[in-house]
Scaffold this active site. Structure first.
Site, mmCIF file in Angstrom:
data_model
loop_
_atom_site.group_PDB
_atom_site.id
_atom_site.type_symbol
_atom_site.label_atom_id
_atom_site.label_comp_id
_atom_site.label_asym_id
_atom_site.label_seq_id
_atom_site.Cartn_x
_atom_site.Cartn_y
_atom_site.Cartn_z
ATOM 1 N N HIS A 53 -30.241 -22.750 -7.846
ATOM 2 C CA HIS A 53 -30.792 -24.062 -8.222
ATOM 3 C C HIS A 53 -31.522 -23.906 -9.543
ATOM 4 C CE1 HIS A 53 -29.970 -26.172 -4.390
ATOM 5 N NE2 HIS A 53 -29.985 -24.936 -3.932
ATOM 6 N N TRP B 188 -39.245 -23.685 -3.027
ATOM 7 C CA TRP B 188 -38.823 -23.117 -1.749
ATOM 8 C C TRP B 188 -39.152 -21.636 -1.605
ATOM 9 C CZ3 TRP B 188 -36.067 -26.653 -4.607
ATOM 10 C CH2 TRP B 188 -35.865 -27.905 -3.993
ATOM 11 N N HIS C 203 -24.071 -27.576 0.618
ATOM 12 C CA HIS C 203 -25.094 -27.082 1.521
ATOM 13 C C HIS C 203 -24.677 -27.593 2.903
ATOM 14 C CE1 HIS C 203 -27.329 -26.542 -2.168
ATOM 15 N NE2 HIS C 203 -28.337 -25.969 -1.516
ATOM 16 N N HIS D 199 -24.705 -19.087 -5.638
ATOM 17 C CA HIS D 199 -25.502 -20.243 -5.175
ATOM 18 C C HIS D 199 -26.899 -20.191 -5.771
ATOM 19 C CE1 HIS D 199 -26.359 -23.374 -2.002
ATOM 20 N NE2 HIS D 199 -27.575 -23.100 -2.479
ATOM 21 N N GLU E 17 -27.707 -26.091 7.033
ATOM 22 C CA GLU E 17 -28.852 -25.214 6.749
ATOM 23 C C GLU E 17 -29.972 -25.592 7.713
ATOM 24 O OE1 GLU E 17 -30.515 -25.344 2.815
ATOM 25 O OE2 GLU E 17 -31.721 -23.553 3.125
ATOM 26 N N GLN F 206 -29.419 -34.010 -3.283
ATOM 27 C CA GLN F 206 -30.488 -33.358 -2.508
ATOM 28 C C GLN F 206 -31.069 -34.255 -1.417
ATOM 29 O OE1 GLN F 206 -32.828 -30.075 -3.010
ATOM 30 N NE2 GLN F 206 -32.686 -30.909 -0.947
ATOM 31 N N ASP G 58 -30.040 -18.386 -4.522
ATOM 32 C CA ASP G 58 -30.545 -19.692 -4.100
ATOM 33 C C ASP G 58 -31.774 -20.110 -4.903
ATOM 34 O OD1 ASP G 58 -30.564 -22.085 -2.760
ATOM 35 O OD2 ASP G 58 -31.115 -21.292 -0.804
HETATM 36 FE FE FE2 Z 1 -29.408 -24.133 -2.045
#
Ligand code: FE2
Length: 424
Positions: A60, A316, A211, A58, A214, A153, A310
């Site tokens: 991005h 993030w 996702h 996982h 979360e 997203q 991630d």
């Molecule tokens: Fe993610």
């Protein structure tokens, strides 16, 4: 027989006794205590650990290495991260996304990662991140497998053009159907998005990786819909739920019914320990929840559980080094998986388990497998996690593609050894 490579005296995650590994034409051809043959290249593992490559389930890649653009995430929350990404998106160029992704791929290979499943945002009508990562996927294929997930997203139903953009991305060659049901406007919209996205995957014969939940909201139960839709549409074994953090906070009775449903649907679970421990529990005072999904319980029920990185240096998460041992190390702590078998499960969750979720062909260290593996400065998987062991050599299709010198400290201490090896 004209071997290309022999690795001598290697222990592996499945073999505690040293073995030789012989390679020809990009495949492992023999694994035995001693192989009486010569090869064009020999590597003496000297009792150290050889593992199949790390696999990141996982990631991005369209956002990685963008830290500070256009500003830093001051609160550190998921929602400020999503807002910040929304500010950055209009400024993205295909070239900049590809450059950052390629730089991250260099890091990943150096860290012994052989495959990455990366989500790519499809809510920008230009789909330039999709274009960039499709280009990068082909460019890095000789040394790294990339799998792309079409990720809405801003919400599949919440973002007006997301359904059309997601289908366009799949038409362009994106591999997996993504989703974000907990970010839709209502629970009902979230469930509807799960149904719609699973139907798209079923129609196109594609895997699903959403996702999912979360959030710390124990009533966020989209994983239940995801498992039910998986069964309804016959997608067993092709669906993964990423994050599943609401499960941390759910009622135990409900979970006692949910986990068997996930197992029955053969839905895989992907936790992201570094991110879950920093993003979840943000609305708590004290005690603060950890927020990671129920890893040992899911694994005990027979669910395939993998860990992902991630985020690395993006809106993030400011940190990260592309080190899946760092991810496993955090998981050991957050899930309190400190027993010997539990720590080995955490090692599997960054190697064999994500390889199974990604459906990697020829993964492993048996004869016939692809000659992809990593020599670590460690004697076993637990020591590898403990020391975040140096990747002494990374081999892809029988060729050394990255080398890092052993970490050894020279000491000048009276009456003590002259060197110190962190692997003992
Ligand atoms: Fe993610």
């Amino acid at each position: 027989m004209g071997l290309d490579l022999i690795v001598r005296r290697a222990v592996t995650p499945k073999r505690a006794e040293p073995h030789d590994i012989a390679v020809k034409d990009g495949r492992i051809v023999e694994v035995a205590p001693t192989i009486e043959a010569a090869a064009a290249q020999e590597i003496d593992a000297d009792g150290r650990l050889v593992t199949p490559p790390f696999v990141d389930a996982h990631f991005h890649m369209d956002a990685t290495l963008s830290l500070g653009l256009p500003r830093f995430n001051q609160s550190g929350t998921l929602l400020e991260g999503i807002a910040l990404w929304g500010e950055l998106k209009p400024q993205l160029t295909q070239e900049a996304v590809a450059d950052r992704a390629l730089k991250y791929c260099d890091l990943a290979v150096a860290q012994g990662i052989g495959a990455i499943r990366t989500h790519v945002d499809v809510c920008d009508d230009r789909l330039l991140a999709v274009e960039a990562l499709l280009q990068v996927r082909e460019q890095v294929r000789p040394h790294l497998d990339l799998q792309l997930v079409a990720f809405p997203q801003d919400g599949f139903h919440r973002s007006a053009n997301a359904p059309a953009n997601l289908k366009r991305a799949l038409d362009m060659g994106v591999d997996v159907v993504g989703g974000i049901p907990h970010f839709e406007r209502t629970m009902a919209d979230g469930a509807a998005s799960v149904r719609a996205l699973c139907e798209i995957a079923a129609d196109r014969g594609l895997p699903v990786d959403m996702h999912c939940d979360e959030t710390d909201d124990p009533m966020s139960r989209h994983i239940e819909t995801l498992a039910a839709e998986t069964i309804r549409l016959g997608l067993q074994g092709r669906v993964a739920g990423s994050h599943l953090t609401s499960m941390h906070s759910m009622d135990n009775y409900y979970v006692s019914k949910l986990i068997p449903l996930i197992a029955e649907a053969r839905v895989s679970a992907i936790a992201n320990p570094l991110i879950n421990i920093t993003i979840q529990g943000r609305h708590d005072t004290y005690p603060k929840r950890r927020g990671m999904t129920r890893v040992p319980e899911l694994a005990a029920a027979g669910v395939t559980v993998a860990f992902g990185q991630d985020c690395v240096m993006d809106p993030w998460y400011s940190l990260g080094t592309g080190d899946m041992l760092d991810v496993a190390h955090m998981a050991v702590h957050v899930a309190q998986m400190t027993g010997r078998d539990a720590m080995r499960t955490c090692f599997d969750a960054v190697t064999y388990s994500p390889a199974q979720i990604l459906g990697l062909e020829g993964y492993g260290l048996e004869p016939g497998c692809r000659a992809d593996f990593v020599l670590l400065q460690a004697r076993d998987p637990i020591e590898a996690i403990r020391t975040r062991a140096t990747r002494l050599a990374v081999i892809r299709r029988g060729r050394v593609v990255a080398e890092t010198p052993a970490r050894v400290t020279n000491l000048a201490l009276d009456g003590r050894p002259a060197t110190f090896d962190p692997a003992g």
